[in-house]
Design a protein around this motif. Structure first.
Motif, PDB file in Angstrom:
ATOM      1  N   ALA A 287     -35.959   1.421 -13.445  1.00  0.00           N
ATOM      2  CA  ALA A 287     -35.671   2.777 -12.967  1.00  0.00           C
ATOM      3  C   ALA A 287     -36.953   3.319 -12.361  1.00  0.00           C
ATOM      4  O   ALA A 287     -38.001   3.343 -13.010  1.00  0.00           O
ATOM      5  CB  ALA A 287     -35.180   3.676 -14.102  1.00  0.00           C
TER       6      ALA A 287
ATOM      7  N   ALA B 115     -39.867   5.775 -10.528  1.00  0.00           N
ATOM      8  CA  ALA B 115     -40.562   6.952 -11.030  1.00  0.00           C
ATOM      9  C   ALA B 115     -39.752   8.216 -10.773  1.00  0.00           C
ATOM     10  O   ALA B 115     -39.245   8.444  -9.670  1.00  0.00           O
ATOM     11  CB  ALA B 115     -41.936   7.059 -10.376  1.00  0.00           C
ATOM     12  N   GLN B 116     -39.625   9.035 -11.801  1.00  0.00           N
ATOM     13  CA  GLN B 116     -38.831  10.251 -11.724  1.00  0.00           C
ATOM     14  C   GLN B 116     -39.384  11.250 -12.727  1.00  0.00           C
ATOM     15  O   GLN B 116     -39.909  10.867 -13.783  1.00  0.00           O
ATOM     16  CB  GLN B 116     -37.365   9.939 -12.026  1.00  0.00           C
ATOM     17  N   GLY B 117     -39.264  12.549 -12.398  1.00  0.00           N
ATOM     18  CA  GLY B 117     -39.710  13.575 -13.324  1.00  0.00           C
ATOM     19  C   GLY B 117     -38.656  13.856 -14.377  1.00  0.00           C
ATOM     20  O   GLY B 117     -37.480  14.065 -14.058  1.00  0.00           O
ATOM     21  N   TYR B 118     -39.069  13.856 -15.665  1.00  0.00           N
ATOM     22  CA  TYR B 118     -38.161  14.132 -16.768  1.00  0.00           C
ATOM     23  C   TYR B 118     -38.673  15.367 -17.512  1.00  0.00           C
ATOM     24  O   TYR B 118     -39.848  15.444 -17.898  1.00  0.00           O
ATOM     25  CB  TYR B 118     -38.080  12.937 -17.715  1.00  0.00           C
TER      26      TYR B 118
ATOM     27  N   VAL C 113     -32.644   8.674 -20.236  1.00  0.00           N
ATOM     28  CA  VAL C 113     -32.756   7.860 -19.028  1.00  0.00           C
ATOM     29  C   VAL C 113     -31.611   6.856 -19.033  1.00  0.00           C
ATOM     30  O   VAL C 113     -31.544   5.980 -19.907  1.00  0.00           O
ATOM     31  CB  VAL C 113     -34.105   7.114 -18.973  1.00  0.00           C
TER      32      VAL C 113
ATOM     33  N   THR D 232     -43.660  12.365 -15.281  1.00  0.00           N
ATOM     34  CA  THR D 232     -43.151  11.434 -14.277  1.00  0.00           C
ATOM     35  C   THR D 232     -43.253  10.026 -14.841  1.00  0.00           C
ATOM     36  O   THR D 232     -44.350   9.551 -15.159  1.00  0.00           O
ATOM     37  CB  THR D 232     -43.961  11.541 -12.987  1.00  0.00           C
TER      38      THR D 232
ATOM     39  N   ALA E   6     -41.731   5.888 -14.831  1.00  0.00           N
ATOM     40  CA  ALA E   6     -40.995   4.749 -14.295  1.00  0.00           C
ATOM     41  C   ALA E   6     -40.707   3.779 -15.426  1.00  0.00           C
ATOM     42  O   ALA E   6     -41.518   3.624 -16.349  1.00  0.00           O
ATOM     43  CB  ALA E   6     -41.798   4.051 -13.198  1.00  0.00           C
TER      44      ALA E   6
ATOM     45  N   THR F 289     -43.013  18.505 -17.723  1.00  0.00           N
ATOM     46  CA  THR F 289     -42.324  17.437 -17.009  1.00  0.00           C
ATOM     47  C   THR F 289     -43.268  16.240 -16.918  1.00  0.00           C
ATOM     48  O   THR F 289     -44.430  16.385 -16.502  1.00  0.00           O
ATOM     49  CB  THR F 289     -41.911  17.882 -15.604  1.00  0.00           C
TER      50      THR F 289
END
Length: 727
Positions: free
Chosen positions: A675, A677-680, A692, A659, A661, A657
């Protein structure tokens, strides 16, 4: 600004560097599209694109970025097979022979197993990188290119239309581009009264040197026929003094001469006829000081070349001296490291027609008026596919020249589909004169981004490179489809501002140009009649002379024109494909091939690897130093709706995963968060990619991905960053 090449040694073989399928999912017979029933050659085979076949491999492309496998493929797409994977074609016709265009990684070789209706044949196709990955560093703007090669096989059985023919990679990664299905006639019989090369001592097994036997047969058969029976013959040096004789084989699939230089002579009395055999060389690089050509020099007046298979040479035919009334027809010229055919100097009444050319490393077909003008000569009804460093067809000077009924597709880097030019390369040169007729040609995905200019070249280019164009240039009944940039370009490529005059464009159909219909960059004038366009990417006309102040280009509306009335308003910028109007292809990856930078990178894993169209290469940031950012310049402001982030699809990449942004900028200096920061999650079991979704209406030119964490490695990692306007 507009220099496209350095001079070749004695021309350095033109480096205006610049391929045949009509698109994904289409079965392609390499003859003319419906718009021009006569365009292209009447060929004995039918081609099927790998991307339209069934496969367990990975489809690559489409891509127009110089130096990528997809960009040099026909249709700009191909299928990559790992060992054990297959691509299965549905035979489009009865066939007993197969030719495959393919590539393998540099330095590798192996085999493809062939299956017919599920049964593996005893015969395999050998695949190798030996003839690929050519480097021409002396040509400005050239990169390593010439990735593809061709391998052929007599199947030993008949295949019917609808049968399934599969290729399986057995011991090497193979990228398959296209398969040609052909019904080869039986070997021809020896003509009565002919002199057989085997009777003079030639070895049909290819073990012995047959050079002297061929020479003896030529001397003995003056006024008659030299017969080349079925077999493989090895020649270690070229034939000279060839005149008043026919060299004839049993067919190009049966009579094969292995030689990197077949005929080399400065003059000939003529009446030379070369027909119905193959000459396959061992040329693995381009050396312009070596005559590694099928024919180098002169065949003399009244000669012909027909029914030949010419492969793995520098040039097919490099013709100098006297070649009056020469006919070159019904030949296949494949995998040359430079030109397919070049008439340079004093060609009169030459007819080059109904030939197929694929994978040339320079102009596929060229006339060059060095020392004297080529006159009253023509290129007619030829099919040209995938020239990977130059134009499909080029006319450099000459008087009363005709280019008619040709099909040219997939040009790549430094060239156009057709170029009509006064680029001289060296003196003495004879500029264009009389009437130049360009009629009934079809250009598909032709034109390229010239890396020397960072500027595009049109599908059909008229170029006053070294002197004004004073000939009358009549361009009639042209079809231009899916040009990545413009349809018609008028330019003074040497940057001197010479005028382009006396041009008439009549009866053209233009579909889906990436930027404009007319790209006018020289002073001069042209009249347009009955030119219709649909799917124009940016504007109808770009009219910005170079150099500034050198004079305008006048476009006269002769009536019947439609679909291209708008003009690009800002000469300080070049329109990007799709800019100004909705992108004709909303599924086009806007990031592919665009400039990329990063806050840091590890070893060879540089930022450009994330936008090169190859999911197996990747960017890796500096290690143990979060945050890290990758920035891509999309070239112009775009409304981006969706990103696809990838890691290499190999199972060797464990799931992880990252992270991330997403930030965007319109000026390259001030960035805002698009968008947060998010875990992908990246998992090879599901393709190792993450999507995304961006807010509707997100407009940006610079796209920045900031990585603050990675559970699988202490760095930011992307093998591909893809940006799309479609949600």
């Amino acid at each position: 600004m507009y220099g496209t090449s350095t001079p070749r040694s004695a021309r350095r073989l033109p480096a205006l560097a610049a391929t045949v399928a009509l698109g994904a999912g289409m079965l392609v017979t390499l003859t003319a599209p419906a718009a021009h029933a006569a365009a292209g050659a009447n060929l004995p085979f039918t081609s099927v694109e790998a991307e339209s076949a069934t496969t367990t491999g990975t489809k690559i492309g489409p891509d127009h970025t110089q130096g990528t496998l997809a960009s040099e493929a026909s249709g700009r797409q191909a299928v990559r097979l790992a060992s054990g994977q297959r691509v299965e074609f549905t035979a489009p016709r009865a066939a007993n022979a197969l030719n495959v265009s393919y590539t393998v990684p540099d330095g590798q070789s192996g085999t493809l197993d062939v299956y017919v209706n599920g049964t593996r044949l005893a015969r395999t196709l050998t695949v190798t990188s030996k003839y690929s990955y050519v480097d021409t560093g002396w040509i400005a703007g050239a990169k390593t290119h010439h990735f593809y090669d061709n391998a052929r096989l007599l199947l030993g059985q008949n295949v019917q239309a609808g049968d399934k023919v599969a290729l399986v990679a057995t011991n090497v990664q193979v990228t398959v581009d296209v398969a040609d299905f052909e019904q080869v006639a039986p070997a021809a019989a020896q003509p009565a009264g002919s002199v057989s090369v085997t009777a003079r001592g030639a070895d049909p097994t290819g073990q012995g040197d047959s050079t002297q036997a061929f020479r003896d047969a030529v001397n003995a058969a003056q006024g008659g026929v030299v017969w080349i029976p079925p077999g493989d013959y090895r020649l270690t040096s070229a034939l000279g003094g060839v005149q008043n004789v026919t060299l004839q084989g049993a067919g190009s699939w049966y009579s094969v001469v292995h030689s990197s230089s077949f005929v080399n002579q400065g003059s000939s009395a003529g009446n030379v006829h070369l027909k119905d055999f193959a000459v396959i060389g061992e040329v693995t690089e381009r050396n312009d000081g070596s005559p590694d050509n099928f024919v180098n020099g002169s065949l003399g007046p009244g000669s012909s070349v027909s029914g030949m298979w010419i492969q793995h040479l520098k040039c097919g035919l490099w013709l100098t001296g006297v070649n009056d009334n020469l006919v070159v027809e019904n030949n296949r010229i494949l995998d040359t490291t430079a030109d397919g055919l070049n008439l340079n100097g004093n060609a009169k009444g030459v007819r080059v027609r109904n030939n197929f050319l694929r994978n040339q490393g320079d102009d596929s077909l060229a006339m060059w008026s060095l020392y004297a003008p080529d006159t009253d000569s023509s290129f007619e009804n030829n099919t040209v596919s995938q020239p990977n460093l130059a134009n499909g067809i080029a006319v450099y000077g000459g008087t009363d020249i005709t280019v008619r009924g040709n099909l040219v597709s997939d040009t790549n880097a430094l060239g156009s589909g057709i170029a009509i030019s006064n680029q001289k390369f060296m003196d003495p040169f004879s500029p264009l004169a009389g009437t130049i007729t360009v009629d009934g040609n079809t250009l598909v995905r032709a034109g390229a981004l010239n890396p020397n200019w960072n500027h595009p070249m049109g599908a059909l280019r008229v170029d006053s490179y070294d002197s004004a164009i004073n000939a009358t240039v009549n361009i009639t009944d042209t079809t231009v489809t899916d040009s990545p940039y413009s349809a018609f370009e008028f330019v003074s490529g040497g940057g001197q501002g010479y005028p382009v005059r006396n041009v008439n464009v009549t009866g053209a159909t233009v579909k889906n140009t990436g930027t404009v219909v007319v790209q006018a960059e020289a002073q001069g004038a042209a009249t347009f009649r009955d030119v219709t366009a649909t799917g124009v990417g940016a504007a109808g006309v770009y009219n910005c002379p170079y150099p500034n102040g050198s004079g305008g280009f006048a476009l006269t509306d002769g009536g019947g024109n439609s679909g291209w009335t708008s003009t690009w308003s800002d000469c300080s910028t070049w329109p990007q494909p799709g800019q100004g109007n909705p992108d004709p292809d909303p599924n086009r990856n806007l990031a592919k091939g665009r400039p990329a930078t990063a806050t840091g990178s590890q070893d060879v894993y540089t930022p450009g690897k994330a936008v090169d169209g190859d999911a197996n290469s990747y960017w890796e940031s500096a290690n143990n130093a979060f945050p890290q950012s990758l920035t891509v310049d999309l070239g112009s402001s775009q409304t981006v709706r969706r990103l696809v982030l990838k890691l290499p699809p190999s199972a060797a990449w464990g799931a992880r995963t990252q992270t991330v942004a997403v930030l965007g900028s319109t000026d390259g200096a001030n960035y805002t968060t698009v968008a947060g920061a998010q875990g992908y999650r990246f998992d090879p079991a599901s393709g190792n990619s993450a999507t995304v979704a961006l807010p509707s209406g997100t407009g940006l030119r610079w796209l920045r991905l900031t990585v603050t964490g990675n559970t699988g490695w202490p760095a930011g990692q992307f093998s591909e960053v893809e940006a799309y306007t479609a949600p």
